[in-house]
Write a protein that holds these residues in place. Structure first.
Motif, PDB file in Angstrom:
ATOM      1  N   SER A 152       0.820  -1.222   0.000  1.00  0.00           N
ATOM      2  CA  SER A 152       0.000   0.000   0.000  1.00  0.00           C
ATOM      3  C   SER A 152       0.853   1.271   0.000  1.00  0.00           C
ATOM      4  CB  SER A 152      -0.915   0.026   1.225  1.00  0.00           C
ATOM      5  OG  SER A 152      -1.791  -1.057   1.190  1.00  0.00           O
ATOM      6  N   ASP A 153       2.047   1.184   0.585  1.00  0.00           N
ATOM      7  CA  ASP A 153       2.943   2.352   0.547  1.00  0.00           C
ATOM      8  C   ASP A 153       3.228   2.730  -0.910  1.00  0.00           C
ATOM      9  OD1 ASP A 153       3.210   2.143   3.337  1.00  0.00           O
ATOM     10  OD2 ASP A 153       4.956   0.824   3.165  1.00  0.00           O
ATOM     11  N   THR A 154       3.426   1.711  -1.727  1.00  0.00           N
ATOM     12  CA  THR A 154       3.752   1.950  -3.136  1.00  0.00           C
ATOM     13  C   THR A 154       2.557   2.553  -3.871  1.00  0.00           C
ATOM     14  OG1 THR A 154       5.341   0.163  -3.037  1.00  0.00           O
ATOM     15  CG2 THR A 154       4.647   0.838  -5.228  1.00  0.00           C
ATOM     16  N   THR A 155       1.362   2.100  -3.528  1.00  0.00           N
ATOM     17  CA  THR A 155       0.163   2.697  -4.119  1.00  0.00           C
ATOM     18  C   THR A 155       0.140   4.201  -3.824  1.00  0.00           C
ATOM     19  OG1 THR A 155      -1.030   0.657  -3.643  1.00  0.00           O
ATOM     20  CG2 THR A 155      -2.364   2.601  -4.178  1.00  0.00           C
ATOM     21  N   ALA A 156       0.438   4.555  -2.569  1.00  0.00           N
ATOM     22  CA  ALA A 156       0.381   5.969  -2.170  1.00  0.00           C
ATOM     23  C   ALA A 156       1.403   6.802  -2.937  1.00  0.00           C
ATOM     24  CB  ALA A 156       0.624   6.086  -0.666  1.00  0.00           C
ATOM     25  N   VAL A 157       2.619   6.289  -3.032  1.00  0.00           N
ATOM     26  CA  VAL A 157       3.667   7.059  -3.721  1.00  0.00           C
ATOM     27  C   VAL A 157       3.331   7.178  -5.209  1.00  0.00           C
ATOM     28  CG1 VAL A 157       6.106   7.093  -4.351  1.00  0.00           C
ATOM     29  CG2 VAL A 157       5.427   6.415  -2.044  1.00  0.00           C
TER      30      VAL A 157
END
Ligand code: ADP
Ligand code: ASP
Ligand code: MG
Length: 402
Positions: A152-157
């Motif tokens: 999910s961190d990657t989705t945000a970035v």
């Protein structure tokens, strides 16, 4: 300002936490900002879904696993949208299909390739807070994919980059990035800032506070990240390119409890053997990490390497099938191992880092099973039971003294 806020699983674990997230987002919105929220699944939902799959099948299809796991994030975005609506602000939840978050084909470990921003922009223009499911995308077959655990961190970035957001904030259950996992080393220090490269190394070597791909993507697109607590107003840690403060020699210590070690004993000491071993594994899509080859003696040699524990069974199976082609006498494996790494760009110019690390481990009576180094890190493989003590000893030797 357009702000992307990502909240991890523990930050949306129950009703109170979901309302806490909703209130934080509404506050930002009422300050005149456009708010895009990325959420993980509630608490341990993703693990629970995997356990559920295991009750049905010992080897479930990766496509169906992604279909299953993606439901966790849909639960949290829809509930949080309801909470924001309860607080009197318009909100809408969107899944990866509705946004259109396009990924590569690979189920379970897909890469985000392109994000359509039209729908999100239209909803923002309609004065809504937009909530997007983390960790998932769709591939060229219109199938749901997931981005790997912690994705999910990657989705945000990726959303922050695609929307040219003014800020990207990663809210979690610690108040920033520390010199080591504060659950393992309570005296770890919080960092005000860390460079993309140091953060990437820490994340890749096991510091789960950020998904390592999110850091690579943030660096590529120049997205400045703030990692902070969802339960306090502490300022957090900024991840960016240039540091104002002078660099430390060591940026931190990382612990990774996911590897397993495999040793192939009695291989012929001849050209091409290592190629055969790793070719067989590569053909199965298995990644190998630390590799150690012994010096040949009496015409034979041993090769040891680590794989992710989830790949251990598949690795052993394919190696056993090819045992005679590989010329191995036997295979040994060890599941309970862990990697402890010391990381920092300052190491390049400082001799003696390795000896200091090994001395710290020796003083604790901890045996080193394998060693791997690069210019900016030293990694040792130890018994998993020793991992926390090893991290504390190494942290104490470097960071506490820095
Ligand atoms: P989220 O669910 O919010 O994505 P994660 O569990 O993925 O949260 O990541 C946060 C956890 O990362 C912390 O609880 C902490 O135990 C762990 N962690 C590991 N290394 C570090 C580090 N260097 N600094 C801060 N936290 C770390
Ligand atoms: N829910 C997913 C996981 O547990 C993704 C994430 O939390 O980032 O891995
Ligand atoms: Mg995470």
């Amino acid at each position: 300002m357009l702000i992307v806020k990502k909240f991890g699983g523990s930050s949306v674990a129950n009703k109170e936490r979901i309302y806490n997230v909703a209130r934080r987002c509404v506050e930002e919105y009422k300050n005149g900002n456009q708010v895009v929220v990325v959420l993980s699944a509630m608490g341990d939902t993703t693990d629970d879904l995997l356990d559920l799959a295991a009750t049905i099948s010992a080897k479930p299809s990766k496509r169906e696993l992604d279909m299953l796991m993606s439901t966790g994030e849909q639960i949290s975005v829809s509930l949080c949208a309801m909470a924001i609506q309860e607080l009197g602000v318009a909100a809408i939840s969107l899944n990866a299909f509705q946004v259109a978050m396009h990924t590569s084909r690979d189920y379970g470990n897909a890469r985000l390739k392109k994000i359509d921003t039209e729908r999100i922009k239209a909803e923002l223009d309609a004065k809504k807070i937009v909530l997007v499911t983390g960790f998932q995308g769709i591939n060229r077959y219109d199938d749901v994919t997931t981005l790997g655990r912690g994705g999910s961190d990657t989705t945000a970035v990726a959303l922050a980059a695609a929307l040219h957001a003014d800020a990207c904030e990663i809210y979690t259950d610690v108040d920033g990035v520390y010199t080591c996992d504060p659950r393992i080393v309570p005296e770890a220090q919080k960092l005000d800032e860390i460079t993309y490269d140091d953060m990437l190394d820490l994340a890749t070597l096991g510091a789960q506070v950020l998904h390592n791909r999110s850091v690579g993507m943030a660096k590529k697109y120049g997205v400045e990240l703030v990692v902070r607590s969802s339960l306090s107003d502490a300022p957090g840690t900024v991840v960016r390119e240039v540091l104002k403060v002078e660099k430390r020699m060591i940026s931190g210590v990382a612990v990774d409890k996911s590897p397993a070690r495999i040793s192939l004993i009695g291989l012929h000491d001849a050209p091409g053997i290592a190629f055969r071993v790793f070719n067989v594994l590569a053909a199965e899509g298995i990644s190998v990490d630390i590799i150690l080859q012994s010096v040949g003696r009496d015409g034979t040699k041993d090769i040891s390497f680590t794989v992710d524990r989830k790949d251990l069974d598949a690795s052993i199976k394919v190696l056993e099938e090819n045992l005679s082609k590989l010329t191995a006498e036997r295979i040994e494996c060890e599941e309970n191992v862990a990697k402890v790494s010391v990381v920092g760009a300052g190491m390049m110019t400082n001799p003696g880092v390795a000896s200091k690390m090994f001395e710290a481990l020796y003083n604790e009576g901890i045996n080193i099973k394998m060693i791997s180094t690069s210019e900016v890190r030293i990694t040792v493989l130890v018994d998993q039971d020793n991992a926390d003590a090893a991290a504390r000893a190494v942290h104490n030797a470097f960071v506490a003294q820095d």
